[in-house]
Design an enzyme around this catalytic site. Structure first.
Site, PDB file in Angstrom:
ATOM      1  N   HIS A   1      72.639  14.588 -14.549  1.00 45.54           N
ATOM      2  CA  HIS A   1      72.053  13.483 -13.778  1.00 45.54           C
ATOM      3  C   HIS A   1      72.524  12.150 -14.349  1.00 45.54           C
ATOM      4  CE1 HIS A   1      69.396  15.089 -10.643  1.00 45.54           C
ATOM      5  NE2 HIS A   1      69.514  16.208 -11.350  1.00 45.54           N
TER       6      HIS A   1
ATOM      7  N   THR B   1      68.586  17.336 -16.694  1.00 43.90           N
ATOM      8  CA  THR B   1      67.743  17.002 -15.537  1.00 43.90           C
ATOM      9  C   THR B   1      67.342  15.535 -15.487  1.00 43.90           C
ATOM     10  OG1 THR B   1      66.931  19.266 -15.666  1.00 43.90           O
ATOM     11  CG2 THR B   1      65.592  17.732 -14.389  1.00 43.90           C
TER      12      THR B   1
ATOM     13  N   HIS C   1      69.068  28.033  -3.544  1.00 41.33           N
ATOM     14  CA  HIS C   1      68.248  27.731  -4.716  1.00 41.33           C
ATOM     15  C   HIS C   1      66.961  28.540  -4.608  1.00 41.33           C
ATOM     16  CE1 HIS C   1      67.099  24.120  -7.482  1.00 41.33           C
ATOM     17  NE2 HIS C   1      68.038  24.828  -8.047  1.00 41.33           N
TER      18      HIS C   1
ATOM     19  N   GLU D   1      70.649  19.309  -3.866  1.00 38.27           N
ATOM     20  CA  GLU D   1      70.202  18.150  -4.678  1.00 38.27           C
ATOM     21  C   GLU D   1      70.301  16.864  -3.857  1.00 38.27           C
ATOM     22  OE1 GLU D   1      69.777  18.031  -8.566  1.00 38.27           O
ATOM     23  OE2 GLU D   1      68.876  16.134  -7.966  1.00 38.27           O
TER      24      GLU D   1
ATOM     25  N   HIS E   1      96.971 -10.848 -10.566  1.00 36.39           N
ATOM     26  CA  HIS E   1      96.941  -9.412 -10.267  1.00 36.39           C
ATOM     27  C   HIS E   1      97.795  -9.079  -9.052  1.00 36.39           C
ATOM     28  CE1 HIS E   1      93.355  -7.980 -12.742  1.00 36.39           C
ATOM     29  NE2 HIS E   1      93.579  -9.231 -13.100  1.00 36.39           N
TER      30      HIS E   1
ATOM     31  N   ARG F   1      72.910  32.490 -11.075  1.00 36.00           N
ATOM     32  CA  ARG F   1      72.836  31.431 -12.099  1.00 36.00           C
ATOM     33  C   ARG F   1      71.379  31.296 -12.530  1.00 36.00           C
ATOM     34  NH1 ARG F   1      73.628  25.792  -9.593  1.00 36.00           N
ATOM     35  NH2 ARG F   1      71.496  26.224  -8.975  1.00 36.00           N
TER      36      ARG F   1
HETATM   37  C1  HCA Z   1      65.497  20.655  -9.312  1.00 39.66           C
HETATM   38  C2  HCA Z   1      65.952  20.307 -10.710  1.00 39.66           C
HETATM   39  C3  HCA Z   1      67.416  20.561 -10.951  1.00 39.66           C
HETATM   40  C4  HCA Z   1      67.722  22.054 -10.988  1.00 39.66           C
HETATM   41  C5  HCA Z   1      69.127  22.393 -11.330  1.00 39.66           C
HETATM   42  C6  HCA Z   1      69.453  23.865 -11.192  1.00 39.66           C
HETATM   43  C7  HCA Z   1      67.702  19.899 -12.307  1.00 39.66           C
HETATM   44  O1  HCA Z   1      65.609  19.808  -8.437  1.00 39.66           O
HETATM   45  O2  HCA Z   1      65.050  21.762  -9.109  1.00 39.66           O
HETATM   46  O3  HCA Z   1      68.692  24.619 -10.599  1.00 39.66           O
HETATM   47  O4  HCA Z   1      70.526  24.274 -11.682  1.00 39.66           O
HETATM   48  O5  HCA Z   1      68.243  18.797 -12.319  1.00 39.66           O
HETATM   49  O6  HCA Z   1      67.318  20.469 -13.321  1.00 39.66           O
HETATM   50  O7  HCA Z   1      68.210  19.925  -9.964  1.00 39.66           O
HETATM   51 CU    CU Z   2      69.210  18.176 -10.530  1.00 41.90          CU
END
Ligand code: HCA
Ligand code: CU
Length: 402
Positions: free
Chosen positions: A203, A166, A71, A12, A296, A132
């Site tokens: 996020h 997200t 990923h 990310e 302070h 996952r």
């Molecule tokens: C992305 C979106 C993601 C995926 C999160 C995950 C999100 O960049 O693909 O795969 O667990 O925020 O949904 O980061």
């Molecule tokens: Cu993300």
């Protein structure tokens, strides 16, 4: 409750515009993350570029204590490439919201079929893999779609369901609460005889990523995603250092984290991401443990806890004082003592404080070197005994609580 930390700085974090780490830097970051003690290091999406592919393979082969993850879209080739790298964790994502399905003119049943066939394929190919499944934009997707996809993914072999916020949409204590979402999800999946670990991927669009992640944890999430400096798409993700400091201080979690390595990790990531650590950033910012105003500093000199609720020693740092227009006599006296200037009259010290304030009003902080010059100037003599100090803008004082 056991909790795992997933760091996604290399996945990310690289989605932050302009951020691209060379592979030798990625490896160094992964090594440090491993030493800090995160449980899962998400290294990237190997089909995106050959460099990412190479770095995932390299990090997966380093024998780290942490699980190394990749990923993948719900596409067989993505899974093949990731697994060939030797990862122990695979994150598969597919959005199941009606709006996304309609946009692609797809039916939920077809998409769920695609997700489950990919999850079972990964499970058969590598029985010990942690898989996952993330219904991207989970929290804004239709509940029925999320439950259907998550249930089927677990039946097909997924061990983790990630609740992805997200777009940073959730707000604690409202009907968009991560606490309620995770609690409901766990209950509903249990009714369907599914007991996956729940991850939360929050996020920071509303500045609530950490609050939401902690909400998710309190409701039973077992994995929290974070990145160094909160790097990530748009406003980024949960900041790793703040998360770990809060979990360690306030949630009393069993852990083997070595947070003393946080400054080194942040320096490395900040340098090669090309982003300064904001001065006001909690835990890692330059000002995070600096006291300024006279009231302070006076109180903090007696006991830092008067104006601190986090211990800087947690991350190998010390409390600091700054000298500027807000300063009072106690801070100046302490600083004079630090540079070995003793025995000045109260009037001389008051004059020094006036000078410090005058400089502070120009928007500058007086460091110990400059203080030395002020002393020499105002006392009209050259004091060669003044100790040399290397700190450039502030100085440490002893934390009397330790
Ligand atoms: C992305 C979106 C993601 C995926 C999160 C995950 C999100 O960049 O693909 O795969 O667990 O925020 O949904 O980061
Ligand atoms: Cu993300």
């Amino acid at each position: 409750m056991p909790l795992k930390i997933l760091d996604s700085t290399l996945r990310e974090g690289e989605q932050t515009p302009g951020v691209c780490f060379n592979n030798h830097i990625k490896t160094a970051i992964a090594d440090l993350l491993d030493e800090v003690g995160v449980d899962i290091i998400e290294t990237g999406h190997p089909v995106v570029t050959e460099e990412i592919h190479e770095s995932v393979r390299e990090i997966a082969g380093r024998g780290l204590r942490a699980k190394v993850g990749a990923h993948a879209r719900s596409v067989q080739n993505d899974v093949d490439v990731a697994l060939e790298c030797g990862v122990g964790f695979l994150g598969i994502f597919y959005c199941v919201s009606d709006s996304r399905l309609n946009h692609h003119e797809k039916k939920l049943s077809d998409v769920v079929e695609k997700i489950t066939s990919i999850v079972s394929y990964a499970r058969e190919t590598q029985p010990n893999l942690i898989i996952r499944y993330t219904p991207e934009d989970t929290v804004r997707s239709e509940w029925h779609n999320v439950i259907t996809a998550a249930t089927e993914a677990v039946h097909a072999g997924a061990n983790v369901i990630s609740v992805a916020d997200t777009t940073g949409f959730m707000i604690p204590g409202t009907d968009r609460s991560m606490y309620d979402y995770v609690a409901r999800l766990k209950d509903k999946l249990a009714v369907n005889n599914c007991y996956p670990m729940i991850a939360v991927h929050c996020h920071n669009d509303r500045g609530l990523a950490l609050a939401n992640a902690l909400d998710g944890y309190r409701a039973g999430a077992e994995i929290i995603d974070a990145t160094v400096m909160g790097l990530g798409e748009r406003a980024g993700l949960v900041d790793l250092a703040t998360l770990l400091a809060v979990l360690k201080t306030d949630f009393n979690l069993e852990n083997n984290w070595n947070l003393k390595l946080i400054p080194e990790l942040y320096k490395l990531v900040s340098r090669f991401a090309g982003f300064e650590i904001p001065k006001l950033a909690p835990v890692t910012g330059q000002n995070a443990f600096t006291h300024c105003a006279g009231v302070h500093t006076q109180a903090a000199l007696k006991n830092p806890l008067h104006y601190q609720s986090l211990d800087p020693a947690l991350v190998g740092r010390e409390s600091q004082l700054s000298l500027d227009h807000m300063s009072g006599l106690s801070a100046v006296k302490y600083a004079l003592d630090k540079i070995g200037v003793n025995g000045l009259s109260e009037t001389a010290i008051a004059n020094i404080l006036d000078k410090v304030k005058e400089i502070g009003q120009m928007g500058r902080v007086v460091d110990l070197d400059e203080l030395k010059h002020i002393v020499n100037y105002l006392t009209k003599e050259r004091n060669n005994n003044i100790e040399q100090q290397s700190q450039d803008w502030a100085f440490a004082f002893v934390d009397q609580t330790r």
